[in-house]
Design a protein around this motif. Structure first.
Motif, short mmCIF file in Angstrom:
data_model
loop_
_atom_site.label_atom_id
_atom_site.label_comp_id
_atom_site.label_asym_id
_atom_site.label_seq_id
_atom_site.Cartn_x
_atom_site.Cartn_y
_atom_site.Cartn_z
N ARG A 168 0.86 -2.69 -4.27
CA ARG A 168 0.56 -2.36 -2.87
C ARG A 168 0.67 -3.58 -1.96
O ARG A 168 1.18 -3.49 -0.85
CB ARG A 168 -0.86 -1.79 -2.75
CG ARG A 168 -1.04 -0.41 -3.31
CD ARG A 168 -0.97 0.71 -2.29
NE ARG A 168 -1.92 0.61 -1.21
CZ ARG A 168 -3.17 1.05 -1.26
NH1 ARG A 168 -3.64 1.61 -2.35
NH2 ARG A 168 -3.95 0.93 -0.22
N VAL A 169 0.18 -4.73 -2.42
CA VAL A 169 0.11 -5.92 -1.57
C VAL A 169 1.44 -6.66 -1.49
O VAL A 169 1.85 -7.09 -0.42
CB VAL A 169 -1.02 -6.85 -2.03
CG1 VAL A 169 -1.03 -8.14 -1.23
CG2 VAL A 169 -2.37 -6.14 -1.90
N ASN B 154 -8.29 -2.94 11.43
CA ASN B 154 -6.94 -2.57 11.00
C ASN B 154 -5.88 -2.94 12.03
O ASN B 154 -4.78 -3.34 11.67
CB ASN B 154 -6.90 -1.07 10.70
CG ASN B 154 -5.60 -0.66 10.04
OD1 ASN B 154 -5.05 -1.39 9.23
ND2 ASN B 154 -5.12 0.51 10.37
N ARG C 59 -2.31 -12.59 4.93
CA ARG C 59 -1.99 -11.16 4.90
C ARG C 59 -2.35 -10.56 3.55
O ARG C 59 -2.95 -9.48 3.47
CB ARG C 59 -0.50 -10.94 5.19
CG ARG C 59 -0.10 -9.46 5.20
CD ARG C 59 1.39 -9.24 5.24
NE ARG C 59 2.07 -9.66 4.02
CZ ARG C 59 2.14 -8.95 2.90
NH1 ARG C 59 1.54 -7.78 2.82
NH2 ARG C 59 2.79 -9.41 1.85
N GLN C 60 -2.03 -11.28 2.47
CA GLN C 60 -2.31 -10.76 1.13
C GLN C 60 -3.81 -10.66 0.88
O GLN C 60 -4.28 -9.68 0.30
CB GLN C 60 -1.65 -11.64 0.06
CG GLN C 60 -0.15 -11.56 0.05
CD GLN C 60 0.52 -12.56 0.99
OE1 GLN C 60 -0.14 -13.25 1.77
NE2 GLN C 60 1.84 -12.65 0.92
N LYS D 59 -5.53 -6.66 11.77
CA LYS D 59 -5.50 -7.12 10.37
C LYS D 59 -6.40 -8.35 10.21
O LYS D 59 -6.03 -9.34 9.58
CB LYS D 59 -4.08 -7.45 9.90
CG LYS D 59 -3.14 -6.26 9.94
CD LYS D 59 -3.48 -5.25 8.89
CE LYS D 59 -2.48 -4.11 8.86
NZ LYS D 59 -3.01 -2.91 8.29
N GLU E 163 -8.94 -5.05 1.86
CA GLU E 163 -8.88 -3.71 2.41
C GLU E 163 -8.85 -2.66 1.28
O GLU E 163 -9.59 -1.68 1.32
CB GLU E 163 -7.64 -3.57 3.29
CG GLU E 163 -7.49 -2.21 3.93
CD GLU E 163 -6.21 -2.10 4.73
OE1 GLU E 163 -6.29 -1.71 5.90
OE2 GLU E 163 -5.13 -2.40 4.17
N TYR F 274 -6.15 -10.25 3.10
CA TYR F 274 -6.65 -9.14 3.90
C TYR F 274 -6.38 -7.80 3.20
O TYR F 274 -7.26 -6.96 3.08
CB TYR F 274 -6.02 -9.13 5.30
CG TYR F 274 -6.45 -7.93 6.11
CD1 TYR F 274 -7.63 -7.94 6.84
CD2 TYR F 274 -5.70 -6.75 6.09
CE1 TYR F 274 -8.05 -6.82 7.54
CE2 TYR F 274 -6.11 -5.62 6.78
CZ TYR F 274 -7.29 -5.67 7.51
OH TYR F 274 -7.71 -4.55 8.18
N GLU F 275 -5.15 -7.65 2.73
CA GLU F 275 -4.77 -6.38 2.11
C GLU F 275 -5.52 -6.12 0.80
O GLU F 275 -5.90 -4.98 0.53
CB GLU F 275 -3.26 -6.31 1.91
CG GLU F 275 -2.54 -6.15 3.23
CD GLU F 275 -1.04 -5.96 3.10
OE1 GLU F 275 -0.55 -5.73 1.98
OE2 GLU F 275 -0.37 -6.05 4.14
#
Length: 108
Positions: A59-60, A18, A34-35, A21, A41, A37-38
Motif C-alpha cells: 500500500r505504501v 487527510n 509521506r511513507q 497528509k 494512517e 504518514y501512510e
C-alpha cells in the motif's frame, strides 16, 4: 478511506489530516515523510487489527517495490515510533505477521 470526522482521523490528541497528509499531537505538527504518514494512517484506520508487512509495503510503496526491502518498513516503523513520542507505544509488532495499532486504553 473513511475517516471518523470528515477529513480527520483522531486518536486522543493525535490527529491525522487527510487533506494535507499531516499528523498533529496536541495541535503540534509532527514532521512525517509521506511513507511514515501512510503507515500511520493504515495502522490508525485499522486499530486493533494485525496488518501484514506485505500489505503495508504494498500500500505504501505501491509500484516502487524495486529497492524496497523488509528492512525499509522496519526502519520506517522505528522512525515513526520515535516521532510519535508517547503515542509510539501504540504501534505493536506482531511477530511473523506485521504491525497493529493497539488501543491500550480500551478493551477491544
Amino acid at each position: 478511506r473513511k475517516y471518523d470526522h470528515g477529513d480527520r482521523l483522531i486518536f486522543h490528541d493525535l490527529k491525522l489530516d487527510n487533506a494535507s497528509k499531516s499528523a498533529f499531537v496536541k495541535g503540534k505538527n509532527i514532521d512525517l515523510s509521506r511513507q511514515e504518514y501512510e503507515v500511520l494512517e493504515i495502522l490508525l484506520f485499522n486499530r486493533g487489527i494485525n496488518i501484514t508487512r506485505e500489505k503495508i509495503i504494498d500500500r505504501v510503496w505501491e509500484s516502487n517495490l524495486y529497492g524496497v526491502n523488509d528492512n525499509t518498513l522496519t526502519v520506517t516503523i522505528k522512525r515513526l515510533r520515535e516521532k510519535l513520542g508517547d503515542y509510539g507505544k501504540y504501534i505493536k509488532t506482531s511477530r511473523g505477521i506485521g504491525y497493529r495499532w493497539e488501543n491500550l486504553d480500551e478493551k477491544l
